[in-house]
Scaffold this motif. Structure first.
Motif, short mmCIF file in Angstrom:
data_model
loop_
_atom_site.label_atom_id
_atom_site.label_comp_id
_atom_site.label_asym_id
_atom_site.label_seq_id
_atom_site.Cartn_x
_atom_site.Cartn_y
_atom_site.Cartn_z
N PRO A 1 44.67 -20.30 87.69
CA PRO A 1 43.48 -21.29 87.40
C PRO A 1 42.33 -20.47 87.11
CG PRO A 1 45.11 -22.08 87.99
CD PRO A 1 45.91 -20.78 88.15
N PRO A 2 41.75 -19.71 88.17
CA PRO A 2 40.24 -19.33 88.72
C PRO A 2 39.72 -18.27 87.23
CG PRO A 2 41.75 -18.88 90.27
CD PRO A 2 42.49 -19.90 89.29
N PHE A 3 40.63 -17.64 86.83
CA PHE A 3 40.46 -16.93 85.99
C PHE A 3 39.76 -17.50 84.47
CE2 PHE A 3 42.64 -13.99 89.51
CZ PHE A 3 41.80 -13.56 89.07
N ILE A 4 40.97 -18.82 84.21
CA ILE A 4 40.78 -19.21 83.49
C ILE A 4 39.36 -20.10 83.28
CG2 ILE A 4 41.75 -21.21 82.08
CD1 ILE A 4 44.21 -20.32 82.34
N GLU A 5 39.52 -20.93 83.80
CA GLU A 5 38.02 -21.70 84.36
C GLU A 5 37.06 -20.06 84.08
OE1 GLU A 5 35.44 -24.23 87.74
OE2 GLU A 5 37.37 -22.74 88.47
N GLN A 6 36.71 -18.92 84.40
CA GLN A 6 35.82 -18.08 84.13
C GLN A 6 35.26 -17.72 83.29
OE1 GLN A 6 35.92 -15.04 86.90
NE2 GLN A 6 34.74 -13.68 85.76
N ILE A 7 36.62 -17.18 82.25
CA ILE A 7 36.52 -17.32 81.12
C ILE A 7 36.03 -18.94 80.58
CG2 ILE A 7 39.38 -17.58 80.23
CD1 ILE A 7 37.34 -14.04 79.90
N ARG A 8 36.53 -19.13 80.27
CA ARG A 8 36.38 -20.95 79.61
C ARG A 8 34.67 -20.60 79.68
NH1 ARG A 8 39.44 -24.71 77.64
NH2 ARG A 8 36.96 -25.26 76.54
N LYS A 9 34.16 -20.28 81.37
CA LYS A 9 33.04 -20.50 81.03
C LYS A 9 31.50 -20.01 80.01
CE LYS A 9 32.51 -22.92 85.52
NZ LYS A 9 32.19 -22.83 87.09
N GLN A 10 32.24 -18.37 79.32
CA GLN A 10 31.94 -17.71 79.45
C GLN A 10 32.15 -18.18 77.49
OE1 GLN A 10 33.31 -14.30 81.68
NE2 GLN A 10 32.02 -13.05 80.90
N TYR A 11 33.65 -18.63 77.17
CA TYR A 11 33.34 -18.30 76.05
C TYR A 11 34.27 -20.11 75.71
CZ TYR A 11 33.68 -13.61 76.18
OH TYR A 11 33.59 -11.58 76.13
N PRO A 12 32.71 -20.99 75.81
CA PRO A 12 34.00 -21.68 75.48
C PRO A 12 34.35 -22.97 74.41
CG PRO A 12 31.37 -21.51 75.11
CD PRO A 12 31.75 -20.40 75.91
N ALA A 13 34.76 -21.91 73.48
CA ALA A 13 34.69 -22.17 71.56
C ALA A 13 36.79 -21.81 72.14
CB ALA A 13 34.37 -21.64 71.01
N LEU A 14 36.53 -20.86 73.40
CA LEU A 14 38.19 -20.27 73.08
C LEU A 14 39.12 -21.17 73.80
CD1 LEU A 14 40.02 -17.68 72.88
CD2 LEU A 14 39.10 -17.20 75.18
N THR A 15 40.20 -21.16 72.35
CA THR A 15 41.09 -21.58 72.74
C THR A 15 42.11 -20.60 73.72
OG1 THR A 15 41.24 -23.50 71.25
CG2 THR A 15 43.75 -23.15 72.20
N ILE A 16 42.35 -21.29 74.81
CA ILE A 16 43.79 -20.76 76.12
C ILE A 16 45.55 -21.67 75.98
CG2 ILE A 16 43.84 -19.40 78.19
CD1 ILE A 16 41.42 -19.89 78.50
N ARG A 17 46.45 -20.85 75.54
CA ARG A 17 47.08 -20.94 75.44
C ARG A 17 47.90 -20.04 76.78
NH1 ARG A 17 49.01 -21.46 69.16
NH2 ARG A 17 47.74 -22.89 69.00
N VAL A 18 48.50 -21.75 77.85
CA VAL A 18 49.61 -20.66 78.71
C VAL A 18 50.73 -20.94 79.08
CG1 VAL A 18 49.50 -19.81 81.48
CG2 VAL A 18 47.26 -20.26 80.58
N GLN A 19 51.88 -20.13 78.47
CA GLN A 19 53.18 -20.38 78.34
C GLN A 19 53.96 -20.16 78.99
OE1 GLN A 19 54.00 -21.90 75.71
NE2 GLN A 19 52.15 -22.47 74.33
N THR A 20 54.65 -20.36 80.01
CA THR A 20 56.00 -20.22 80.92
C THR A 20 57.63 -19.78 81.16
OG1 THR A 20 56.07 -22.25 81.47
CG2 THR A 20 54.62 -21.37 83.08
#
Length: 301
Positions: free
Chosen positions: A118-137
């Motif tokens: 979660p903290p790394f995803i929050e960080q990358i979303r701030k840098q790349y707001p148009a990026l879609t991140i999918r986390v698949q377990t």
């Protein structure tokens, strides 16, 4: 247009930005030698690049001034435009990087998705707001397979060693595995040896979980009988049952750090050389790495 003029146009369009970077450094240091040292080039390479710029524009850019160099009038004009051009290039890189869209798909296990990412995803979303991140377990073996097939951009796993040598594995760190309970007689032991685990009641993760398989392998090899009270699909369910006073469990430390700090769970003083895992990033060696994905990988490393 003649062949010679065609050749000149092609050369002009093929002129690398490196030449202008070199020109700016020579102008700043007023020395080929100092510029070469700053850029890590041979002095002959710096001289060649400046000569090619002079041939392209048909003017002299520098003249000797005592032991050093100084810009000619043409050189001063070109320097103004070079500074603007290089600044604009840096701005363009920054703008396109910030606006980079697309999708990054990360395959991982439940505990990493819940407690590490979660903290790394929050960080990358701030840098790349148009990026879609999918986390698949998924299960570890399935994650490795889907990285190999290109379904996942990267995998984030807890493993004791790489399981597929055709993929690229980057070790991040060791992730401690610890035995925990809420209120258990073994918590008062200063050092917990294997024989004290005789016939203990366990809360286990699913049978395909690699750290469960490690634990069971050690118990079987050492002929330590054990009982499985419950088999649960994720660490949150295991922790809830532990806090209700049921048995002991083996979990990654990251999954229980908050409960340990609040005193809701207690770590049992047990370690074993065959019960350990490392945190790995795994990706296909031919995978194209976007700016966003590179930033994400660098952040977790």
């Amino acid at each position: 247009m003649s062949v010679i003029k065609n050749f000149e146009v092609v050369n002009a369009y093929n002129m690398d930005l490196t030449y202008f970077l070199t020109f700016r450094e020579v102008a700043y240091h007023q020395s080929f030698t100092k510029a070469a040292g700053e850029l890590g080039y041979a002095q002959s390479s710096v001289t060649m690049q400046i000569q090619k710029l002079e041939q392209l524009y048909g003017v002299k850019l520098f003249e000797r001034y005592g032991r050093g160099l100084k810009l000619t009038m043409s050189g001063e004009e070109l320097l103004k435009m070079t500074v603007q051009m290089l600044d604009l290039f840096e701005q363009s890189k920054g703008a396109l990087t910030r606006q980079a869209g697309g999708t990054v798909t990360i395959g991982t296990i439940d505990s990493l998705a819940s407690y590490y990412l979660p903290p790394f995803i929050e960080q990358i979303r701030k840098q790349y707001p148009a990026l879609t991140i999918r986390v698949q377990t998924d299960r570890e073996a399935a994650i490795v397979e889907k990285v190999r097939e290109g379904e996942y951009d990267i995998g984030l796993l807890l493993e004791n060693k790489p399981s597929d040598n055709q993929l690229k594995w980057m070790r991040i760190r060791e992730e401690p595995l610890i035995m925990v309970s809420a209120a258990h007689p073994l918590t008062a032991t200063s050092v917990l040896h294997l024989d004290r685990l005789h016939d203990q009641e366990w809360l286990m993760s699913e049978s395909t979980c690699n750290y469960r398989m490690m634990l069971e392998r050690v118990l079987v090899d050492e002929q330590i009988p054990y009982r499985i009270a419950l088999e649960l699909g994720n660490p949150e369910a295991i922790k809830r049952c532990l806090k209700a006073g049921m048995g002991i469990a083996l979990l990654p430390r990251m999954a229980v750090i908050d409960e340990l700090e609040r005193g809701e769970l207690v770590e049992l003083p047990f370690t074993h050389s065959d019960i350990r895992l490392d945190l790995y990033v795994v990706l296909h060696p031919k995978k194209w790495i976007s700016h966003a994905l590179r930033t994400f990988i660098d952040s977790i490393q």
